[in-house]
Design a protein around this motif. Structure first.
Motif, PDB file in Angstrom:
ATOM      1  N   ALA A  88       0.833  -1.204   0.000  1.00 13.60           N
ATOM      2  CA  ALA A  88       0.000   0.000   0.000  1.00 13.60           C
ATOM      3  C   ALA A  88       0.867   1.253   0.000  1.00 13.60           C
ATOM      4  O   ALA A  88       0.650   2.184  -0.788  1.00 13.60           O
ATOM      5  N   GLY A  89       1.869   1.288   0.872  1.00 11.34           N
ATOM      6  CA  GLY A  89       2.739   2.462   0.943  1.00 11.34           C
ATOM      7  C   GLY A  89       3.647   2.599  -0.262  1.00 11.34           C
ATOM      8  O   GLY A  89       3.837   3.700  -0.796  1.00 11.34           O
ATOM      9  N   ASN A 124      -5.870 -11.647  -4.756  1.00  9.59           N
ATOM     10  CA  ASN A 124      -7.187 -11.117  -5.127  1.00  9.59           C
ATOM     11  C   ASN A 124      -7.426  -9.698  -4.631  1.00  9.59           C
ATOM     12  O   ASN A 124      -8.571  -9.273  -4.484  1.00  9.59           O
ATOM     13  N   GLN A 125      -6.358  -8.961  -4.348  1.00  9.91           N
ATOM     14  CA  GLN A 125      -6.504  -7.570  -3.914  1.00  9.91           C
ATOM     15  C   GLN A 125      -5.600  -6.673  -4.739  1.00  9.91           C
ATOM     16  O   GLN A 125      -4.432  -6.996  -4.990  1.00  9.91           O
ATOM     17  N   LEU A 126      -6.158  -5.531  -5.160  1.00 13.31           N
ATOM     18  CA  LEU A 126      -5.402  -4.540  -5.917  1.00 13.31           C
ATOM     19  C   LEU A 126      -4.809  -3.542  -4.931  1.00 13.31           C
ATOM     20  O   LEU A 126      -5.524  -2.980  -4.108  1.00 13.31           O
ATOM     21  N   PHE A 127      -3.503  -3.306  -5.012  1.00  9.29           N
ATOM     22  CA  PHE A 127      -2.851  -2.443  -4.034  1.00  9.29           C
ATOM     23  C   PHE A 127      -2.619  -1.023  -4.540  1.00  9.29           C
ATOM     24  O   PHE A 127      -2.281  -0.144  -3.754  1.00  9.29           O
ATOM     25  N   VAL A 128      -2.778  -0.791  -5.824  1.00 13.41           N
ATOM     26  CA  VAL A 128      -2.709   0.586  -6.308  1.00 13.41           C
ATOM     27  C   VAL A 128      -3.961   1.328  -5.855  1.00 13.41           C
ATOM     28  O   VAL A 128      -4.983   0.715  -5.539  1.00 13.41           O
ATOM     29  N   ASP A 129      -3.885   2.655  -5.834  1.00 13.71           N
ATOM     30  CA  ASP A 129      -5.040   3.475  -5.451  1.00 13.71           C
ATOM     31  C   ASP A 129      -5.926   3.640  -6.679  1.00 13.71           C
ATOM     32  O   ASP A 129      -5.764   4.567  -7.469  1.00 13.71           O
ATOM     33  N   GLN A 130      -6.871   2.738  -6.828  1.00 16.01           N
ATOM     34  CA  GLN A 130      -7.703   2.707  -8.031  1.00 16.01           C
ATOM     35  C   GLN A 130      -8.550   3.973  -8.166  1.00 16.01           C
ATOM     36  O   GLN A 130      -8.737   4.491  -9.274  1.00 16.01           O
ATOM     37  N   VAL A 131      -9.055   4.480  -7.057  1.00 14.58           N
ATOM     38  CA  VAL A 131      -9.902   5.678  -7.111  1.00 14.58           C
ATOM     39  C   VAL A 131      -9.094   6.887  -7.576  1.00 14.58           C
ATOM     40  O   VAL A 131      -9.547   7.668  -8.422  1.00 14.58           O
TER      41      VAL A 131
END
Length: 235
Positions: free
Chosen positions: A47-48, A137-144
């Protein structure tokens, strides 16, 4: 399951060595906390590293809560204090949105985890900076944030993307604003996906909108952004 067994065994030995009389189920609870912290430690890194500060803040909150719970179960609660102290440096880096500072403070946090293991007699449990994603199954980039950037760059010439009071569209009469689009009863994520993945050169009821030709990941980012706008408006 094998890791869980190793952690459980380590905690049982630690409690036995300290002479603490542990109630039934205590070791399993502490083992669960260690497993959670290991996963959250890995998620925090990605995340960071990818500047997903909202997710990083969330993982920090989870780690803080689990460290606090862990300290109440340790024979020597002060063992968790240095990790808590290092978490403050990680939190500051995340609040500042400073990737290099985050990476440095995260390395310090990892060292403190290993220091706690060694001081407890479990030097063979060694944490490291993650090399691969902890879950598939998780996206770690800031999609929003990506969706917001794509919307501004691709759609912002014609549409008011966020605040009609602060933006001036290039065309008169202007196309519907994003706040207007998300307020329509017909708006849906699936409908937006279908609209943006059309193979036609021009889109919309009057064929007035050039097809932006977005990739699948870009479409999902724009969908995430508009769904977030709608959720924020409905709160």
């Amino acid at each position: 399951m094998r890791l869980r067994t190793v952690l459980l065994t380590a905690i049982i030995v630690a409690l036995s060595a300290s002479g603490a009389a542990a109630p039934a189920g205590l070791s399993a609870t502490l083992s669960d906390l260690m497993a959670r912290l290991q996963l959250q430690h890995a998620k925090l890194w990605f995340a960071g590293k990818l500047s997903n500060w909202s997710l990083a803040n969330y993982e920090i909150q989870q780690i803080d809560a689990n460290l606090e719970a862990t300290s109440r179960l340790l024979a020597n609660p002060s063992q968790a204090e240095r990790a808590k102290e290092q978490m403050r440096a990680v939190r500051q880096a995340v609040q500042s949105k400073d990737v290099p500072a985050f990476m440095a403070s995260y390395a310090g946090l990892t060292n403190e985890c290993n220091g706690c293991h060694r001081s407890s007699g479990y030097a063979w449990i060694v944490m490291q900076v993650p090399l691969t994603l902890p879950v598939p199954n998780q996206l770690f980039v800031d999609q929003v944030s990506e969706g917001r950037a794509i919307a501004n760059a691709t759609c912002g010439t014609c549409h008011v993307v966020a605040d009609a009071a602060k933006e001036a569209p290039a065309f008169r009469p202007s196309p519907p604003t994003f706040p207007e689009i998300i307020s329509r009863p017909s708006f849906s994520a699936d409908g937006l996906r279908h609209f943006l993945t059309s193979g036609h050169r021009r889109l919309g009821p009057d064929q007035a909108m050039p097809n932006p030709r977005l990739s699948e990941s870009q479409v999902e980012a724009v969908v995430a952004y508009l769904e977030t706008l709608r959720a924020d408006k409905q709160r």
